[in-house]
Motif scaffolding. Structure first.
Motif, PDB file in Angstrom:
ATOM      1  N   LYS A 109       0.844  -1.193   0.000  1.00 24.50           N
ATOM      2  CA  LYS A 109       0.000   0.000   0.000  1.00 24.50           C
ATOM      3  C   LYS A 109       0.879   1.242   0.000  1.00 24.50           C
ATOM      4  O   LYS A 109       2.025   1.220   0.444  1.00 24.50           O
ATOM      5  N   ASP A 110       0.317   2.328  -0.468  1.00 25.56           N
ATOM      6  CA  ASP A 110       1.037   3.591  -0.513  1.00 25.56           C
ATOM      7  C   ASP A 110       0.688   4.426   0.719  1.00 25.56           C
ATOM      8  O   ASP A 110      -0.342   4.219   1.359  1.00 25.56           O
ATOM      9  N   GLY A 111       1.557   5.372   1.060  1.00 29.23           N
ATOM     10  CA  GLY A 111       1.273   6.289   2.151  1.00 29.23           C
ATOM     11  C   GLY A 111       1.539   5.688   3.519  1.00 29.23           C
ATOM     12  O   GLY A 111       2.130   4.618   3.659  1.00 29.23           O
ATOM     13  N   GLU A 112       1.055   6.380   4.558  1.00 28.72           N
ATOM     14  CA  GLU A 112       1.327   5.973   5.937  1.00 28.72           C
ATOM     15  C   GLU A 112       0.121   5.371   6.647  1.00 28.72           C
ATOM     16  O   GLU A 112       0.286   4.715   7.676  1.00 28.72           O
ATOM     17  N   ASN A 113      -1.074   5.588   6.140  1.00 33.03           N
ATOM     18  CA  ASN A 113      -2.283   5.212   6.878  1.00 33.03           C
ATOM     19  C   ASN A 113      -2.695   3.766   6.628  1.00 33.03           C
ATOM     20  O   ASN A 113      -3.765   3.482   6.084  1.00 33.03           O
ATOM     21  N   TRP A 114      -1.835   2.848   7.006  1.00 32.12           N
ATOM     22  CA  TRP A 114      -2.163   1.426   6.966  1.00 32.12           C
ATOM     23  C   TRP A 114      -1.245   0.695   7.936  1.00 32.12           C
ATOM     24  O   TRP A 114      -0.284   1.261   8.449  1.00 32.12           O
ATOM     25  N   SER A 115      -1.546  -0.560   8.218  1.00 33.55           N
ATOM     26  CA  SER A 115      -0.822  -1.319   9.243  1.00 33.55           C
ATOM     27  C   SER A 115      -0.090  -2.499   8.616  1.00 33.55           C
ATOM     28  O   SER A 115      -0.654  -3.594   8.487  1.00 33.55           O
ATOM     29  N   PRO A 116       1.159  -2.314   8.202  1.00 35.98           N
ATOM     30  CA  PRO A 116       1.905  -3.413   7.584  1.00 35.98           C
ATOM     31  C   PRO A 116       2.224  -4.521   8.580  1.00 35.98           C
ATOM     32  O   PRO A 116       2.469  -4.264   9.761  1.00 35.98           O
ATOM     33  N   ILE A 117       2.211  -5.755   8.087  1.00 39.41           N
ATOM     34  CA  ILE A 117       2.601  -6.924   8.880  1.00 39.41           C
ATOM     35  C   ILE A 117       3.912  -7.439   8.300  1.00 39.41           C
ATOM     36  O   ILE A 117       3.993  -7.783   7.120  1.00 39.41           O
ATOM     37  N   ILE A 118       4.938  -7.484   9.131  1.00 45.02           N
ATOM     38  CA  ILE A 118       6.298  -7.778   8.686  1.00 45.02           C
ATOM     39  C   ILE A 118       6.789  -9.045   9.368  1.00 45.02           C
ATOM     40  O   ILE A 118       6.695  -9.178  10.590  1.00 45.02           O
ATOM     41  N   SER A 119       7.310  -9.975   8.589  1.00 46.60           N
ATOM     42  CA  SER A 119       7.924 -11.181   9.140  1.00 46.60           C
ATOM     43  C   SER A 119       9.434 -10.985   9.201  1.00 46.60           C
ATOM     44  O   SER A 119      10.062 -10.605   8.209  1.00 46.60           O
ATOM     45  N   VAL A 120      10.013 -11.235  10.378  1.00 39.92           N
ATOM     46  CA  VAL A 120      11.459 -11.100  10.570  1.00 39.92           C
ATOM     47  C   VAL A 120      11.984 -12.422  11.106  1.00 39.92           C
ATOM     48  O   VAL A 120      11.485 -12.932  12.113  1.00 39.92           O
ATOM     49  N   PHE A 121      12.975 -13.002  10.444  1.00 38.83           N
ATOM     50  CA  PHE A 121      13.538 -14.261  10.920  1.00 38.83           C
ATOM     51  C   PHE A 121      15.048 -14.254  10.760  1.00 38.83           C
ATOM     52  O   PHE A 121      15.612 -13.519   9.954  1.00 38.83           O
ATOM     53  N   GLY A 122      15.693 -15.101  11.556  1.00 38.93           N
ATOM     54  CA  GLY A 122      17.149 -15.141  11.588  1.00 38.93           C
ATOM     55  C   GLY A 122      17.709 -16.299  10.799  1.00 38.93           C
ATOM     56  O   GLY A 122      17.291 -16.571   9.670  1.00 38.93           O
ATOM     57  N   ASP A 123      18.662 -17.022  11.408  1.00 38.06           N
ATOM     58  CA  ASP A 123      19.367 -18.098  10.718  1.00 38.06           C
ATOM     59  C   ASP A 123      18.390 -19.140  10.186  1.00 38.06           C
ATOM     60  O   ASP A 123      17.530 -19.637  10.913  1.00 38.06           O
ATOM     61  N   LEU A 124      18.549 -19.485   8.918  1.00 33.72           N
ATOM     62  CA  LEU A 124      17.646 -20.426   8.265  1.00 33.72           C
ATOM     63  C   LEU A 124      18.463 -21.534   7.614  1.00 33.72           C
ATOM     64  O   LEU A 124      19.375 -21.262   6.832  1.00 33.72           O
ATOM     65  N   ASP A 125      18.146 -22.784   7.936  1.00 34.65           N
ATOM     66  CA  ASP A 125      18.889 -23.922   7.415  1.00 34.65           C
ATOM     67  C   ASP A 125      18.242 -24.428   6.130  1.00 34.65           C
ATOM     68  O   ASP A 125      17.149 -24.009   5.751  1.00 34.65           O
ATOM     69  N   THR A 126      18.926 -25.373   5.483  1.00 40.14           N
ATOM     70  CA  THR A 126      18.439 -25.891   4.208  1.00 40.14           C
ATOM     71  C   THR A 126      17.401 -26.987   4.370  1.00 40.14           C
ATOM     72  O   THR A 126      16.678 -27.295   3.431  1.00 40.14           O
ATOM     73  N   ASP A 127      17.323 -27.609   5.546  1.00 41.98           N
ATOM     74  CA  ASP A 127      16.437 -28.763   5.696  1.00 41.98           C
ATOM     75  C   ASP A 127      15.778 -28.728   7.071  1.00 41.98           C
ATOM     76  O   ASP A 127      16.312 -29.241   8.049  1.00 41.98           O
ATOM     77  N   HIS A 128      14.611 -28.125   7.158  1.00 39.56           N
ATOM     78  CA  HIS A 128      13.905 -28.064   8.431  1.00 39.56           C
ATOM     79  C   HIS A 128      12.434 -27.789   8.169  1.00 39.56           C
ATOM     80  O   HIS A 128      12.074 -27.103   7.212  1.00 39.56           O
ATOM     81  N   HIS A 129      11.548 -28.308   9.023  1.00 41.89           N
ATOM     82  CA  HIS A 129      10.112 -28.140   8.819  1.00 41.89           C
ATOM     83  C   HIS A 129       9.682 -26.689   8.989  1.00 41.89           C
ATOM     84  O   HIS A 129       8.607 -26.296   8.537  1.00 41.89           O
ATOM     85  N   SER A 130      10.515 -25.866   9.638  1.00 41.01           N
ATOM     86  CA  SER A 130      10.177 -24.455   9.814  1.00 41.01           C
ATOM     87  C   SER A 130       9.966 -23.766   8.477  1.00 41.01           C
ATOM     88  O   SER A 130       9.088 -22.911   8.326  1.00 41.01           O
ATOM     89  N   LEU A 131      10.780 -24.136   7.501  1.00 35.61           N
ATOM     90  CA  LEU A 131      10.678 -23.518   6.186  1.00 35.61           C
ATOM     91  C   LEU A 131       9.330 -23.817   5.543  1.00 35.61           C
ATOM     92  O   LEU A 131       8.728 -22.956   4.894  1.00 35.61           O
ATOM     93  N   LEU A 132       8.823 -25.030   5.738  1.00 33.06           N
ATOM     94  CA  LEU A 132       7.526 -25.396   5.167  1.00 33.06           C
ATOM     95  C   LEU A 132       6.409 -24.548   5.759  1.00 33.06           C
ATOM     96  O   LEU A 132       5.489 -24.127   5.051  1.00 33.06           O
ATOM     97  N   ASN A 133       6.484 -24.283   7.061  1.00 33.24           N
ATOM     98  CA  ASN A 133       5.468 -23.450   7.703  1.00 33.24           C
ATOM     99  C   ASN A 133       5.518 -22.016   7.187  1.00 33.24           C
ATOM    100  O   ASN A 133       4.480 -21.377   6.988  1.00 33.24           O
ATOM    101  N   LEU A 134       6.730 -21.518   6.969  1.00 33.99           N
ATOM    102  CA  LEU A 134       6.872 -20.159   6.463  1.00 33.99           C
ATOM    103  C   LEU A 134       6.326 -20.057   5.039  1.00 33.99           C
ATOM    104  O   LEU A 134       5.652 -19.085   4.685  1.00 33.99           O
TER     105      LEU A 134
END
Length: 462
Positions: A109-134
């Motif tokens: 969206k443009d401008g300031e009048n909205w509520s963005p939802i941001i995903s922040v994650f750290g170290d990510l491996d090549t083989d883990h079920h966490s990636l499937l959930n993301l």
């Protein structure tokens, strides 16, 4: 084997612009992205660069899509149900001989009048079920933007080429669907960070130019700054460390002008190595942390609200602190008008499943102790990601979501009725600011500059 090893979309200088990046193992004469806008089929030409990693050559293709409509789903079908089921796609990249699979994305969206939802994650491996959930969450459009502030595959250093290729292929389901932003990490330092700098296309909102190591973007009411913790500490003015420091300072000065801070009062930083930690022996756990000495006072002076870190191997939420002293808003409401920035280390691919709540109430202390436990509110050794919701100009909601259960393991609401330097008693959104405004207005009146007064209040009110 798919010749298109890695595809990702990133926001450019405006919400109406997207950079599409993909990699092939062989060159091509033409580089194109085809996408659908309403009933129109559009083809945009891009450019190609080349770099070598080990014994393999990579060809990086970049295409800038302009004049996109904000908050728009580019889909060739008007059924929302079909879109959510990901039956219909929107764009593909390649050339006349080879085209990638089709993907969809949604502009911000443009401008300031909205509520963005941001995903922040750290170290990510090549083989883990966490990636499937993301991947599942991204397909359900739970986020507006992703920040990856951790390592790109743990084994990238030992088996560099093959692990990286596998990793980037796996995360393609994420990076090709939603804006994906990154920061430099320690495992990408080999060959002068060549792999990181060539693969990614971060864009600085200030000038619209590519800047992978440090850049800033505006999202809703938040100004988000990404920077590198990998530059070697140096006091020389022409060193990478000092050049970045000066850029950070200038960016914060610009973000703190009256107009900019009123539009986007939240200032959030993203980086890899934590400024402080307590769960493993590292430089971040000692007072010799040069980054902490340099950046902490800078962020304190210019009123940074939240500092996110991605290299701590667990989720850690700290009490607001400065120079190892807890500076809560109050004993009962530590995160309401805190007197220092809030620090959070976000993990992702953590194997140990232990939750340890260090304190149920904040410690009322000003002692400067070497043990950092008095600064820490919560530690969670469980795989997951952090979800930031910039609700409005006064409320920022932070949740840590367990990847195994999809439940919220920790949450906190930062409430700030004013934003600005922690050094100053007055602020841009406090009554003191309005008092100063009135004083300036009366000064204009006394000098009989009625025209300037009218112009001043016109700008202020409208």
């Amino acid at each position: 084997q798919d010749i298109f090893n890695f595809k990702c979309v990133k926001i450019a200088a405006k919400p109406s612009e997207i950079v599409v990046t993909w990699i092939t193992y062989c060159p091509s004469v033409l580089t194109h992205v085809k996408y659908i806008s309403g009933k129109r089929k559009i083809r945009i030409r891009g450019n190609m660069t080349q770099y070598t990693n080990g014994d393999r050559e990579y060809f990086v293709h970049r295409t800038l899509l302009k004049r996109l409509k904000p908050d728009q789903i580019y889909c060739n079908n008007y059924s929302l149900k079909s879109y959510l089921q990901s039956i219909f796609k929107v764009y593909r990249c390649g050339n006349d001989n080879n085209w990638s699979s089709m993907y969809s994305f949604k502009t911000l969206k443009d401008g300031e009048n909205w509520s963005p939802i941001i995903s922040v994650f750290g170290d990510l491996d090549t083989d883990h079920h966490s990636l499937l959930n993301l991947i599942d969450d991204v397909k359900k459009h739970k986020f507006n933007i992703l920040y990856h502030i951790g390592d790109f595959g743990y084994e990238a250093e030992s088996n560099e080429r093959s692990v990286r290729d596998v990793f980037y292929t796996k995360i393609e389901e994420i990076t090709a669907r939603v804006a994906y932003l990154t920061v430099p990490v320690n495992k990408e330092q080999t060959k002068n960070s060549s792999n990181y700098n060539n693969r990614f296309s971060m864009v600085n909102v200030a000038n619209g130019e590519k800047s992978n190591f440090y850049y800033s973007v505006n999202i809703g009411t938040a100004h988000i700054i990404c920077f590198s913790t990998e530059f070697q500490y140096s006091m020389k003015k022409d060193s990478k460390y000092q050049i970045q420091f000066e850029w950070l300072k200038n960016d914060l000065i610009a973000a703190n002008t009256i107009e900019n801070r009123r539009k986007r009062p939240w200032i959030i930083t993203m980086a890899h190595r934590p400024m402080v930690c307590s769960n493993y022996k590292d430089e971040c756990a000692t007072k010799r942390n040069h980054m902490k000495v340099s950046f902490e006072r800078l962020f304190y002076k210019y009123g940074v609200d939240l500092q996110m870190w991605g290299g701590g191997y667990s989720y850690q939420r700290f009490w607001p602190f400065f120079e190892f002293k807890v500076r809560n808003g109050s004993l009962n409401e530590p995160y309401k008008n805190p007197k220092a920035p809030v620090n959070i280390i976000t993990a992702f691919d953590v194997q140990i499943i232990i939750i340890e709540y260090f304190k149920t109430r904040p410690i009322d202390t000003t002692l400067q102790r070497r043990n950092k436990d008095h600064l820490k509110a919560v530690t969670i050794n469980k795989s997951g990601y952090t979800r930031l919701t910039v609700m409005n100009r006064t409320h920022l909601h932070i949740e840590y979501v367990s990847s195994s259960t999809d439940e919220v393991a920790d949450e906190v609401m930062i409430i700030k009725t004013f934003h600005g330097s922690y050094n100053s008693k007055s602020n841009l959104l406090t009554p003191n600011w309005y008092t100063r405004t009135l004083i300036c207005s009366f000064a204009f009146l006394l000098s009989k500059n009625i025209k300037k007064v009218i112009e001043f209040f016109t700008i202020l009110l409208f």
